[in-house]
Design a protein around this motif. Structure first.
Motif, PDB file in Angstrom:
ATOM      1  N   ASN A 325      -7.717   4.217 -18.606  1.00 43.60           N
ATOM      2  CA  ASN A 325      -8.498   3.780 -17.451  1.00 43.60           C
ATOM      3  C   ASN A 325      -7.935   4.227 -16.106  1.00 43.60           C
ATOM      4  O   ASN A 325      -8.457   3.814 -15.065  1.00 43.60           O
ATOM      5  CB  ASN A 325      -8.616   2.252 -17.447  1.00 43.60           C
ATOM      6  CG  ASN A 325      -9.526   1.734 -18.538  1.00 43.60           C
ATOM      7  OD1 ASN A 325      -9.642   2.332 -19.590  1.00 43.60           O
ATOM      8  ND2 ASN A 325     -10.185   0.611 -18.290  1.00 43.60           N
ATOM      9  N   THR A 326      -6.884   5.034 -16.111  1.00 44.38           N
ATOM     10  CA  THR A 326      -6.412   5.585 -14.850  1.00 44.38           C
ATOM     11  C   THR A 326      -6.471   7.109 -14.915  1.00 44.38           C
ATOM     12  O   THR A 326      -6.434   7.706 -15.990  1.00 44.38           O
ATOM     13  CB  THR A 326      -4.978   5.123 -14.497  1.00 44.38           C
ATOM     14  OG1 THR A 326      -4.012   5.837 -15.267  1.00 44.38           O
ATOM     15  CG2 THR A 326      -4.822   3.635 -14.731  1.00 44.38           C
ATOM     16  N   ARG A 327      -6.570   7.714 -13.759  1.00 45.68           N
ATOM     17  CA  ARG A 327      -6.754   9.166 -13.667  1.00 45.68           C
ATOM     18  C   ARG A 327      -5.744   9.783 -12.703  1.00 45.68           C
ATOM     19  O   ARG A 327      -5.305   9.143 -11.744  1.00 45.68           O
ATOM     20  CB  ARG A 327      -8.173   9.494 -13.166  1.00 45.68           C
ATOM     21  CG  ARG A 327      -9.275   9.195 -14.174  1.00 45.68           C
ATOM     22  CD  ARG A 327      -9.231  10.203 -15.324  1.00 45.68           C
ATOM     23  NE  ARG A 327     -10.315   9.997 -16.275  1.00 45.68           N
ATOM     24  CZ  ARG A 327     -10.275   9.165 -17.307  1.00 45.68           C
ATOM     25  NH1 ARG A 327      -9.190   8.426 -17.501  1.00 45.68           N
ATOM     26  NH2 ARG A 327     -11.287   9.053 -18.138  1.00 45.68           N
ATOM     27  N   ALA A 328      -5.434  11.058 -12.947  1.00 42.39           N
ATOM     28  CA  ALA A 328      -4.538  11.805 -12.063  1.00 42.39           C
ATOM     29  C   ALA A 328      -5.104  11.840 -10.647  1.00 42.39           C
ATOM     30  O   ALA A 328      -6.322  11.804 -10.432  1.00 42.39           O
ATOM     31  CB  ALA A 328      -4.333  13.218 -12.590  1.00 42.39           C
ATOM     32  N   HIS A 329      -4.223  11.926  -9.682  1.00 42.65           N
ATOM     33  CA  HIS A 329      -4.557  11.855  -8.262  1.00 42.65           C
ATOM     34  C   HIS A 329      -3.980  13.073  -7.563  1.00 42.65           C
ATOM     35  O   HIS A 329      -2.970  13.635  -7.994  1.00 42.65           O
ATOM     36  CB  HIS A 329      -3.960  10.564  -7.698  1.00 42.65           C
ATOM     37  CG  HIS A 329      -4.492  10.134  -6.371  1.00 42.65           C
ATOM     38  ND1 HIS A 329      -4.173  10.750  -5.185  1.00 42.65           N
ATOM     39  CD2 HIS A 329      -5.332   9.111  -6.047  1.00 42.65           C
ATOM     40  CE1 HIS A 329      -4.787  10.124  -4.179  1.00 42.65           C
ATOM     41  NE2 HIS A 329      -5.495   9.133  -4.682  1.00 42.65           N
ATOM     42  N   LYS A 330      -4.617  13.490  -6.488  1.00 40.22           N
ATOM     43  CA  LYS A 330      -4.134  14.660  -5.754  1.00 40.22           C
ATOM     44  C   LYS A 330      -2.795  14.392  -5.064  1.00 40.22           C
ATOM     45  O   LYS A 330      -2.046  15.319  -4.740  1.00 40.22           O
ATOM     46  CB  LYS A 330      -5.157  15.098  -4.712  1.00 40.22           C
ATOM     47  CG  LYS A 330      -5.322  14.135  -3.542  1.00 40.22           C
ATOM     48  CD  LYS A 330      -6.294  14.654  -2.495  1.00 40.22           C
ATOM     49  CE  LYS A 330      -6.353  13.719  -1.294  1.00 40.22           C
ATOM     50  NZ  LYS A 330      -7.310  14.201  -0.271  1.00 40.22           N
ATOM     51  N   LYS A 331      -2.489  13.102  -4.839  1.00 36.63           N
ATOM     52  CA  LYS A 331      -1.266  12.718  -4.138  1.00 36.63           C
ATOM     53  C   LYS A 331      -0.223  12.239  -5.141  1.00 36.63           C
ATOM     54  O   LYS A 331      -0.471  11.331  -5.936  1.00 36.63           O
ATOM     55  CB  LYS A 331      -1.580  11.600  -3.138  1.00 36.63           C
ATOM     56  CG  LYS A 331      -0.387  11.109  -2.342  1.00 36.63           C
ATOM     57  CD  LYS A 331       0.086  12.167  -1.360  1.00 36.63           C
ATOM     58  CE  LYS A 331       1.180  11.585  -0.455  1.00 36.63           C
ATOM     59  NZ  LYS A 331       1.708  12.593   0.486  1.00 36.63           N
ATOM     60  N   ASP A 332       0.943  12.836  -5.112  1.00 32.33           N
ATOM     61  CA  ASP A 332       2.016  12.392  -5.994  1.00 32.33           C
ATOM     62  C   ASP A 332       2.312  10.915  -5.759  1.00 32.33           C
ATOM     63  O   ASP A 332       2.363  10.447  -4.611  1.00 32.33           O
ATOM     64  CB  ASP A 332       3.286  13.208  -5.737  1.00 32.33           C
ATOM     65  CG  ASP A 332       3.186  14.638  -6.235  1.00 32.33           C
ATOM     66  OD1 ASP A 332       2.285  14.904  -7.057  1.00 32.33           O
ATOM     67  OD2 ASP A 332       3.981  15.485  -5.788  1.00 32.33           O
ATOM     68  N   GLY A 333       2.503  10.176  -6.853  1.00 33.01           N
ATOM     69  CA  GLY A 333       2.819   8.761  -6.741  1.00 33.01           C
ATOM     70  C   GLY A 333       1.602   7.850  -6.755  1.00 33.01           C
ATOM     71  O   GLY A 333       1.756   6.623  -6.637  1.00 33.01           O
ATOM     72  N   TYR A 334       0.416   8.428  -6.934  1.00 35.13           N
ATOM     73  CA  TYR A 334      -0.822   7.633  -6.927  1.00 35.13           C
ATOM     74  C   TYR A 334      -1.666   7.938  -8.158  1.00 35.13           C
ATOM     75  O   TYR A 334      -1.577   9.026  -8.743  1.00 35.13           O
ATOM     76  CB  TYR A 334      -1.633   7.885  -5.650  1.00 35.13           C
ATOM     77  CG  TYR A 334      -1.089   7.143  -4.455  1.00 35.13           C
ATOM     78  CD1 TYR A 334      -1.650   5.942  -4.051  1.00 35.13           C
ATOM     79  CD2 TYR A 334       0.016   7.626  -3.759  1.00 35.13           C
ATOM     80  CE1 TYR A 334      -1.138   5.243  -2.963  1.00 35.13           C
ATOM     81  CE2 TYR A 334       0.540   6.936  -2.676  1.00 35.13           C
ATOM     82  CZ  TYR A 334      -0.047   5.740  -2.278  1.00 35.13           C
ATOM     83  OH  TYR A 334       0.471   5.047  -1.217  1.00 35.13           O
TER      84      TYR A 334
END
Length: 549
Positions: A325-334
């Motif tokens: 239910n979570t997805r990779a983010h363009k910002k490291d740490g998010y």
């Protein structure tokens, strides 16, 4: 997200006052049913099976926490304490009183929301990827371009009375189609030329409903200043040549197919030649003004993921949720977090007033006060620091939003169906719940892997059944509810329409049929092969042989 200027708010308040007077005249008997029909549709009001239904616009799925709290209070004060997230990212009220609808619109206007052009034969809500702006796979943020199109389309008198409803979506991911542009009346794919300059590949003629089709590329590369002129050219061709005598043949997809893509492109290019360089031309200043509304939040630079990795090692349930239910983010740490509104026993996409307030509180605490709605009838907190994910998960789990089934067989997309909708031939919700209860073993569900199940109660396809890996369509047979099954649809890459399996089934047979379909998949899949890949490899026949015996 876009912040209203004085003129935006003034236009909105003037529309509310206008609709209030129209409603007063209708209730006083001064406007006929037919006269009021067009007016109420322009403001998002339908008359459904048991009560009016009001569709509230959520442009490209973006809400702030103030707006979410307002939706909670409206749902509590004017409805039955819940609302519905639609497959076009809008919010629907299913039980408002007609006399209250002007007050609802006034409440919405107080937080920069409205229901304008969410129904009727006009350009509807502009949509995009629910992870837009944070998706590391996109080439640029599509939301400013959605807003440019929204401002052009809203209140545009030339497109207020089209032959039929009209939907536009924008995609910025080069190797996938999370915005489903292939099944929209117009699909806009953001591309970059060899100099890195932004342009658009423009599709037309896609759509679901009674005659599902995927679109055709009409403009191979449209330079960004010409975007609105090119879209207007396509709309003008549709306005001139679209069928106004038969609503079943009135969508642009029918026109594109009848003319052929080459002829339609020729007509569109002729209109574009007249518009190019004129008033529709976008300027750098105007695009910069819109883009300034979509700046990154104040991301932290001190995110420590040590505790996260410890929690992933120690808590199996949290680990499963994190990877589902979570997805990779363009910002490291998010990470981006999806709140699933698909807990077994609940209507897919429904959310209560209290839950809306809980979501607003979570958005304020964890996600810069922003909430998003999705095509799959879920919600998203797009910007969550990784060192806060475990705390967030605990709260989501307590609220019933942490079911780790995103993209799996129980994450079912379903329209309200015959329980509420006057157009439906059959119920959708009991079928969805039956499938969820049949596949209640999370280990088994995860072992099945990605599998989209979409259910529509009628041919209008609000549940997008045509593009489900397994699609279920409610049909009427001499007053009795039956269900037609399709296989092989997809909307994850270039959209494809599913293939009908064969004769339809009675309601009590559907869950057993789905079970047989899954058994064929399990008997034939290769190691780690998802359902759609197995189907594409072996075709329909093995499934038909088992299902129909």
């Amino acid at each position: 997200m876009y912040v209203y200027q004085d003129y935006d708010q003034r236009l909105l308040e003037e529309r509310v006052a206008q609709y209030r007077d129209q409603t007063r005249r209708y209730l006083a008997g001064q406007l006929s049913e037919d006269e009021f029909l067009v007016l109420r549709l322009q403001n998002g009001l339908y008359i459904q099976r048991y009560a009016p239904m009001m569709r509230i616009s959520v442009p490209y799925g973006m809400l702030n926490s103030t707006q979410v709290r307002k939706l909670a209070s409206i749902t509590r004060d004017y409805d039955k304490g819940f609302c519905h997230v639609s497959t076009r990212q809008n919010i629907q009220l299913n039980w408002p009183e007609l006399a209250d609808t002007p007050d609802i619109l006034a409440e919405l206007a107080s937080v920069q929301m409205h229901a304008i052009q969410t129904s009727g034969n006009c350009i509807r809500n502009i949509t995009t990827d629910e992870y837009a702006g944070v998706n590391p796979r996109e080439i640029e943020d599509p939301r400013p371009w959605c807003e440019v199109i929204r401002q052009w389309a809203t209140f545009n008198p030339e497109f207020a009375y089209l032959p039929r409803k009209f939907k536009i979506a924008v995609n910025a991911v080069p190797d996938a189609d999370p915005a489903l542009i292939g099944v929209h009346d117009i699909g806009v794919q953001i591309v970059h030329d060899h100099n890195g300059e932004t342009g658009f590949q423009v599709w037309a003629g896609g759509g679901l409903g009674r005659t599902p089709m995927t679109g055709e590329v009409i403009g191979e590369f449209v330079a960004w200043p010409d975007l609105l002129a090119y879209l207007e050219a396509i709309l003008r061709v549709y306005n001139k040549y679209g069928n106004r005598d038969n609503k079943y043949k009135a969508r642009i997809k029918i026109l594109v197919k009848a003319l052929g893509a080459d002829k339609f492109r020729e007509l569109a290019e002729a209109e574009f030649a007249e518009l190019k360089g004129g008033a529709m031309t976008l300027t750098r200043e105007e695009v910069a003004r819109i883009k300034a509304c979509f700046v990154d939040p104040d991301y932290r630079t001190d995110v420590d993921t040590t505790a996260l990795h410890n929690a992933l090692d120690q808590h199996r349930a949290f680990n499963r949720w994190y990877h589902t239910n979570t997805r990779a983010h363009k910002k490291d740490g998010y990470r981006s977090v999806t709140l699933t509104l698909k807990k077994t026993g609940r209507i897919p996409g429904d959310i209560t007033d209290e839950q809306l307030e809980d979501v607003a509180d979570l958005a304020d605490r964890y996600a810069f006060s922003e909430v998003r709605t999705t095509h799959q009838q879920n919600m998203v907190l797009a910007d969550v620091a990784e060192d806060e994910l475990y705390d967030l998960w605990q709260q989501l789990d307590a609220l019933g939003f942490a079911t780790p089934n995103l993209g799996l067989i129980t994450d079912i997309v379903a329209c309200p169906g015959g329980d509420l909708c006057a157009l439906a031939n059959a119920k959708s919700v009991p079928i969805a719940e039956g499938i969820q209860r049949q596949f209640d073993d999370l280990d088994f569900v995860h072992d099945l892997g990605p599998l989209d199940v979409n259910i529509s109660g009628c041919m209008n396809a609000c549940g997008h059944h045509h593009i489900g890996h397994i699609g279920i369509l409610g049909v009427d047979k001499k007053g009795k509810e039956f269900y037609q099954i399709t296989l092989g649809g997809r909307g994850d890459r270039q959209s494809r329409i599913g293939e009908k399996m064969g004769p339809s089934f009675e309601s009590h047979e559907v869950t057993g049929v789905i079970g047989k379909i899954i058994s064929v998949y399990l008997d034939n899949r290769l190691e780690n092969e998802p359902f759609i890949s197995t189907y594409e490899r072996i075709g329909m026949d093995p499934f038909k042989e088992v299902v129909y015996g």
